[in-house]
Every structure is written in structure tokens, then in C-alpha cells.
Design an enzyme around this catalytic site. Structure first.
Site, mmCIF file in Angstrom:
data_model
loop_
_atom_site.group_PDB
_atom_site.id
_atom_site.type_symbol
_atom_site.label_atom_id
_atom_site.label_comp_id
_atom_site.label_asym_id
_atom_site.label_seq_id
_atom_site.Cartn_x
_atom_site.Cartn_y
_atom_site.Cartn_z
ATOM 1 N N ALA A 34 0.827 -1.206 0.000
ATOM 2 C CA ALA A 34 0.000 0.000 0.000
ATOM 3 C C ALA A 34 0.861 1.256 0.000
ATOM 4 O O ALA A 34 1.952 1.284 0.571
ATOM 5 C CB ALA A 34 -0.926 -0.009 1.211
ATOM 6 N N GLY B 259 0.755 -5.408 0.405
ATOM 7 C CA GLY B 259 -0.220 -5.643 -0.655
ATOM 8 C C GLY B 259 0.340 -6.374 -1.846
ATOM 9 O O GLY B 259 -0.378 -7.102 -2.541
ATOM 10 N N GLU C 265 0.111 -9.842 -0.910
ATOM 11 C CA GLU C 265 -1.295 -10.250 -0.888
ATOM 12 C C GLU C 265 -1.838 -10.485 -2.299
ATOM 13 O O GLU C 265 -2.677 -11.364 -2.510
ATOM 14 C CB GLU C 265 -2.117 -9.213 -0.130
ATOM 15 C CG GLU C 265 -1.885 -9.324 1.383
ATOM 16 C CD GLU C 265 -2.396 -8.129 2.170
ATOM 17 O OE1 GLU C 265 -3.190 -8.344 3.099
ATOM 18 O OE2 GLU C 265 -1.985 -6.989 1.858
ATOM 19 N N GLU D 185 3.214 -5.239 7.694
ATOM 20 C CA GLU D 185 2.161 -4.391 8.262
ATOM 21 C C GLU D 185 2.263 -4.264 9.783
ATOM 22 O O GLU D 185 1.914 -3.217 10.347
ATOM 23 C CB GLU D 185 0.773 -4.949 7.887
ATOM 24 C CG GLU D 185 0.452 -4.880 6.408
ATOM 25 C CD GLU D 185 0.826 -6.143 5.656
ATOM 26 O OE1 GLU D 185 0.347 -6.326 4.528
ATOM 27 O OE2 GLU D 185 1.621 -6.948 6.201
#
Length: 261
Positions: free
Chosen positions: A63, A112, A115, A135
């Protein structure tokens, strides 16, 4: 544009194009990826999608932190709307896409980026790629589905080790854990991903979609529920041209072999 789209016959390559930002996923980039996936889905000529990042350093660092920080500063409701729902929409779209999506991981895949790799049905990594779930260092759990998909892919204890430490792992370890299908030299990455796509799309699109749907929908269900999904996917495939063509081809080959023998 933050996403570069390239069409090569039946394969579309989507490249996250924010190289100076390590291909971080700001909101316009996520929205554009979703739009490009919608476009590929609606185009019957597109049979497979490859996702990669610009340059050789990063697939995606995750992100975009300034965007994320602004959303969090707006409180839980805004953070949920702008971060979690958007991130879940992207990874779910990739995971449930009716055509094969191959992540070509050309460098670090953090947050991300990791992910997206977890959500993609298939993934090839360059030999210098690394994967991490950082994170926790920002004070929160993975918000794009990583707390759920990663342990399902690699096991609870190994998934928790990555999530709780934030430590990166090399591509070879990611392959050992089953996070990626293969590790190749960086200069062979896209060719390998395209070769994998071609080996899949030589089969009928209805068969490919049925296999993807059966596995994706059934993998986390009890076996009896999964078998029911498999049966439904099989039944839906029976009246298709793909089945008729595949059976005819096999029977013709068998008849030819018998005649020549």
C-alpha cells in the site's frame, strides 16, 4: 497512467507502473487494476492475464503509505472504506477471476504486493524476489486479505511467523512454502509466465473457467461441500462446445490409432 496494459494475442500483461515508488499501490492504481481486470474479463479474446511490476526492483512494495496514513487519520470508518474494502475488492477479484491470473513477481513483494501474489491462482518469481508481511511494523494486521490467505496457503504456523515478525523471505523459500509455483532467472520471468499461460489457454476456455471456479470456491470448504461444487462445475461444462470438441478429438485419435495398428 499507473498501470500499463499490453496485449499479446490472447494474453494481457498488466504492469504496475510506479517504479520510483516501488510500484506501491495507491488508490488510483488499485482502481485502475480493477478496471483493467473488468476489461479483460469482458473481452472473450483475452484468455489469460499476467500481473507484474515495472523495473527490476519491486513487484509492489504494498500500500502507498501516505495515502494509507491519510485514510487512517480520518478514523476507522474512512480507513475501512478506503483501505480494507478497496484492498479486499482487488484481491478477491484476482482470486475469483474466471481466467487464469499469473503473478510475475519481478522483485520485492511486500504487504499488498504479497497479498496480490497470495490471491493470484498462479505465480512465478524472479530469483531475486523477496516476500514480506511488514504491516505489523505499522501497528496493524494485513488489510488486503493476507491474514486469511497466507495461513491457508502455507500453514498457520509458517503464515504467523511471516505476519508476526514482518521478516522477508527469499523467492526460493516462497517456492518451498507453495507461495509461488517456480523461481526463474529475472530475464526469463515474463517468458516463463507467458509459457505457463499458453500451456493453459490451449484448452477450452469453458474448461479452464470451470477448473478455476471449482478449486477457488471449494478449497476452504469441507470435502462434501467441495465435492458438490465440483459436481456442479462438471454439470455446467457437459453441454459446452469444449466438451464436445475435446471428446471428438480424443475419439478420433483413438480410432486412428486402432486403424493404423
Amino acid at each position: 497512467m499507473t498501470v500499463h496494459t499490453e496485449r499479446d494475442d490472447h494474453v494481457v500483461t498488466l504492469t504496475i507502473d510506479r517504479e520510483r515508488k516501488l510500484n506501491a499501490l495507491d488508490y488510483p492504481t488499485i482502481d485502475t487494476l480493477l478496471a483493467e481486470l473488468d476489461r479483460a474479463d469482458s473481452d472473450d479474446g483475452v484468455r489469460a492475464v499476467i500481473l507484474t511490476g515495472a523495473g527490476h526492483t519491486a513487484f509492489s512494495a504494498g500500500a502507498d503509505i501516505p495515502s494509507l496514513a491519510a485514510s487512517i487519520a480520518g478514523g476507522p470508518e474512512r480507513a475501512m472504506r478506503e483501505i480494507v474494502r478497496r484492498g479486499h475488492a482487488l484481491t478477491r477479484r484476482i482470486e475469483e477471476f474466471p481466467k487464469p491470473v499469473i503473478a510475475a513477481v519481478n522483485g520485492l513483494a511486500y504487504g499488498g504486493g504479497c497479498e496480490i501474489t497470495e490471491a493470484a491462482p498462479l505465480a512465478i518469481a524472479a530469483d531475486h524476489a523477496t516476500f514480506a508481511k511488514p504491516e505489523i511494523s505499522l501497528g496493524f494486521p494485513p488489510p488486503f486479505g493476507g491474514s486469511q490467505r497466507l495461513p491457508r496457503h502455507i500453514g498457520r504456523k509458517r503464515g504467523l511467523e511471516m505476519i508476526l515478525t514482518g521478516d522477508p523471505i527469499p523467492a526460493t523459500r516462497a517456492a518451498e512454502l507453495g507461495l509461488v509455483n517456480a523461481v526463474v532467472p529475472a530475464d526469463e520471468l515474463l517468458d516463463t509466465a507467458r509459457d505457463l499461460a499458453e500451456r493453459i489457454i490451449r484448452h477450452a476456455p469453458t474448461a479452464v473457467a470451470a477448473c478455476l471456479r471449482a478449486v477457488t470456491r471449494g478449497i476452504n470448504l469441507p470435502i462434501d461441500e467441495g465435492l458438490a461444487i465440483e459436481a456442479a462445475c462438471f454439470a455446467a461444462a457437459v453441454p459446452t462446445d469444449g466438451v464436445r470438441t475435446g471428446l471428438r478429438r480424443f475419439l478420433d485419435r483413438s480410432a486412428s490409432s486402432a486403424a493404423s495398428g
